[in-house]
Enzyme design. Structure first.
Site, mmCIF file in Angstrom:
data_model
loop_
_atom_site.group_PDB
_atom_site.id
_atom_site.type_symbol
_atom_site.label_atom_id
_atom_site.label_comp_id
_atom_site.label_asym_id
_atom_site.label_seq_id
_atom_site.Cartn_x
_atom_site.Cartn_y
_atom_site.Cartn_z
ATOM 1 N N LYS A 260 6.202 4.293 16.893
ATOM 2 C CA LYS A 260 6.140 3.169 15.949
ATOM 3 C C LYS A 260 7.320 3.269 14.991
ATOM 4 O O LYS A 260 7.516 4.299 14.338
ATOM 5 C CB LYS A 260 4.816 3.190 15.183
ATOM 6 C CG LYS A 260 4.613 1.965 14.291
ATOM 7 C CD LYS A 260 3.186 1.887 13.776
ATOM 8 C CE LYS A 260 2.950 0.593 13.000
ATOM 9 N NZ LYS A 260 1.550 0.446 12.569
ATOM 10 N N PHE B 283 -1.432 8.273 4.307
ATOM 11 C CA PHE B 283 -2.136 8.906 5.429
ATOM 12 C C PHE B 283 -3.412 9.618 4.968
ATOM 13 O O PHE B 283 -3.685 10.767 5.347
ATOM 14 C CB PHE B 283 -1.248 9.912 6.160
ATOM 15 C CG PHE B 283 -0.112 9.327 6.946
ATOM 16 C CD1 PHE B 283 -0.021 7.970 7.202
ATOM 17 C CD2 PHE B 283 0.889 10.150 7.454
ATOM 18 C CE1 PHE B 283 1.035 7.445 7.929
ATOM 19 C CE2 PHE B 283 1.951 9.646 8.187
ATOM 20 C CZ PHE B 283 2.027 8.295 8.424
ATOM 21 N N ASN C 165 5.326 6.027 3.066
ATOM 22 C CA ASN C 165 4.490 6.638 2.038
ATOM 23 C C ASN C 165 4.293 8.144 2.171
ATOM 24 O O ASN C 165 3.521 8.738 1.428
ATOM 25 C CB ASN C 165 3.124 5.947 2.021
ATOM 26 C CG ASN C 165 3.248 4.461 1.735
ATOM 27 O OD1 ASN C 165 4.007 4.057 0.860
ATOM 28 N ND2 ASN C 165 2.524 3.643 2.487
ATOM 29 N N THR C 166 4.969 8.762 3.136
ATOM 30 C CA THR C 166 4.964 10.218 3.270
ATOM 31 C C THR C 166 6.396 10.704 3.102
ATOM 32 O O THR C 166 7.275 10.305 3.878
ATOM 33 C CB THR C 166 4.419 10.650 4.644
ATOM 34 O OG1 THR C 166 3.048 10.250 4.759
ATOM 35 C CG2 THR C 166 4.516 12.164 4.810
ATOM 36 N N ASN D 47 0.840 -1.200 0.000
ATOM 37 C CA ASN D 47 0.000 0.000 0.000
ATOM 38 C C ASN D 47 0.875 1.249 0.000
ATOM 39 O O ASN D 47 1.972 1.263 0.545
ATOM 40 C CB ASN D 47 -0.955 -0.005 1.203
ATOM 41 C CG ASN D 47 -0.381 0.718 2.405
ATOM 42 O OD1 ASN D 47 -0.452 1.936 2.515
ATOM 43 N ND2 ASN D 47 0.229 -0.045 3.317
ATOM 44 N N SER E 222 6.148 5.317 8.427
ATOM 45 C CA SER E 222 5.484 4.973 7.177
ATOM 46 C C SER E 222 6.387 5.341 6.001
ATOM 47 O O SER E 222 6.979 6.421 5.987
ATOM 48 C CB SER E 222 4.156 5.726 7.043
ATOM 49 O OG SER E 222 3.636 5.565 5.727
ATOM 50 N N ASN F 182 6.313 -1.128 11.492
ATOM 51 C CA ASN F 182 5.496 -0.656 10.376
ATOM 52 C C ASN F 182 5.759 -1.547 9.163
ATOM 53 O O ASN F 182 6.391 -2.604 9.278
ATOM 54 C CB ASN F 182 5.851 0.805 10.073
ATOM 55 C CG ASN F 182 4.668 1.606 9.571
ATOM 56 O OD1 ASN F 182 3.909 1.140 8.719
ATOM 57 N ND2 ASN F 182 4.496 2.817 10.081
#
Length: 341
Positions: A210, A113, A178-179, A109, A176, A239
């Protein structure tokens, strides 16, 4: 179940939204689902200064906007970590952005966010807290995409000030993939002032951080030492990963899915290794929530045996269906598991 079969054939994100609609309606059934899925009393866990109905909970990423807490509790999750939520509402990355790796029981994925913002989550958490049968509620906070990395601390603090007073615990997501720039916040010189500021904003609410699985052991050791020194209450490990090692899916198929975090069964060994590394140096009473590659009660038991205080899952929910938490809790009971005193 026919419903689960239909969901598995849909676009993953569309299937998630459909399933979520059903989950939100579960509290309207007058406790019928809870009667079937409620964890046995023997599975209660004391952690972070409170009692959890079960050591097994739902990781952040499923209930991004704190809209399904009670329904997820009905299904047997001992705690629900909502979010990741950010100071500013945001749409996330362009679609498609979620992909199943069915042979590997995994998921890629790059959601980014997507959420309605921290302020929108506040009244939903407040309403859920009013219910006696609710699960433990954690709030996972992250950096808004529009916020420069140099201003990230203020972004996290803004969310913490609003969510800490109404959440059972708070989780800082700096991991994450993805940012843009987010994982750079795991560098100790950036992480220390961020966590110190959020700790002040969180007050008495337990605070955890995390972390990513894609770190060297020395960096993990450094974050553990920092978290203990700052008085954090725990670490969530881990994560999603940017690695694609060990997949059985065709390389061309995986490449076509593009960038994003890999979760699910392929992450199991690495997340367990990070848990074991943390336990080598963390104090015995330091809370470690293990997440990554958890599918069965045996997986949960393995992580508890390795020193996890609590265990979370997410990706296997997509593959195992709505009774997943119930089945894990029953497996823990059959195994005779009880928290060590």
């Amino acid at each position: 179940m026919l419903f689960s079969t239909v969901l598995k054939r849909m676009d993953p994100e569309r299937a998630h939204h459909l399933a979520f609609t059903v989950i939100r309606a579960l509290p309207l059934l007058g406790g019928l689902v809870r009667a079937v899925c409620k964890p046995h009393e023997s599975l209660r866990v004391h952690a972070l200064g409170m009692d959890f109905p079960s050591p097994f909970g739902l990781a952040a990423g499923f209930d991004k906007n704190a809209a399904g807490i009670l329904g997820l509790g009905e299904l047997g999750f001992g705690h629900v970590e909502v979010g990741t939520v950010t100071r500013h509402a945001q749409d996330g990355n362009p679609k498609p952005r979620m992909f199943r790796l069915v042979p590997d029981r995994g998921l890629i994925n790059r959601m980014g966010f997507n959420n309605e913002g921290s302020a929108a989550a506040v009244p939903r958490i407040e309403r859920a807290r009013m219910k006696r049968t609710r699960p433990v509620i954690g709030a996972n906070i992250g950096k808004s995409r529009v916020t420069d990395v140099a201003d990230a601390t203020g972004d996290y603090v803004w969310s913490a000030e609003r969510l800490a007073p109404i959440s059972d615990y708070l989780a800082v997501n700096v991991s994450s993939p993805n940012t843009p720039g987010l994982r750079g916040l795991q560098e100790l010189e950036l992480l220390e002032p961020l966590l110190a500021a959020v700790k002040r904003a969180a007050g008495e609410t337990p605070l955890l951080v995390k972390i990513a699985p894609d770190m060297e052991d020395e960096q993990i050791d450094g974050i553990v030492a920092l978290a203990v020194r700052l008085g954090l209450d725990g670490i969530i490990a881990t994560n999603t990963t940017i690695s694609r090692e060990g997949l059985t899916a065709q390389a061309a198929e995986v490449a076509a899915m593009g960038a994003g975090g890999l979760s699910g069964a392929p992450l199991a060994d690495r997340s367990l290794a990070v848990l074991e590394r943390i336990r080598q140096t963390a104090p015995a009473d330091f809370c470690v929530i293990a997440v990554g590659g958890v599918t069965s009660a045996a997986d949960v038991l393995a992580r508890l045996a390795a020193g996890a205080t609590l265990v979370q899952g997410f990706t296997a929910f997509i593959y195992e269906g709505p009774l997943w938490a119930r089945d894990i809790n029953r497996g823990l009971r059959r195994a005779g598991w009880r928290q060590r005193s």
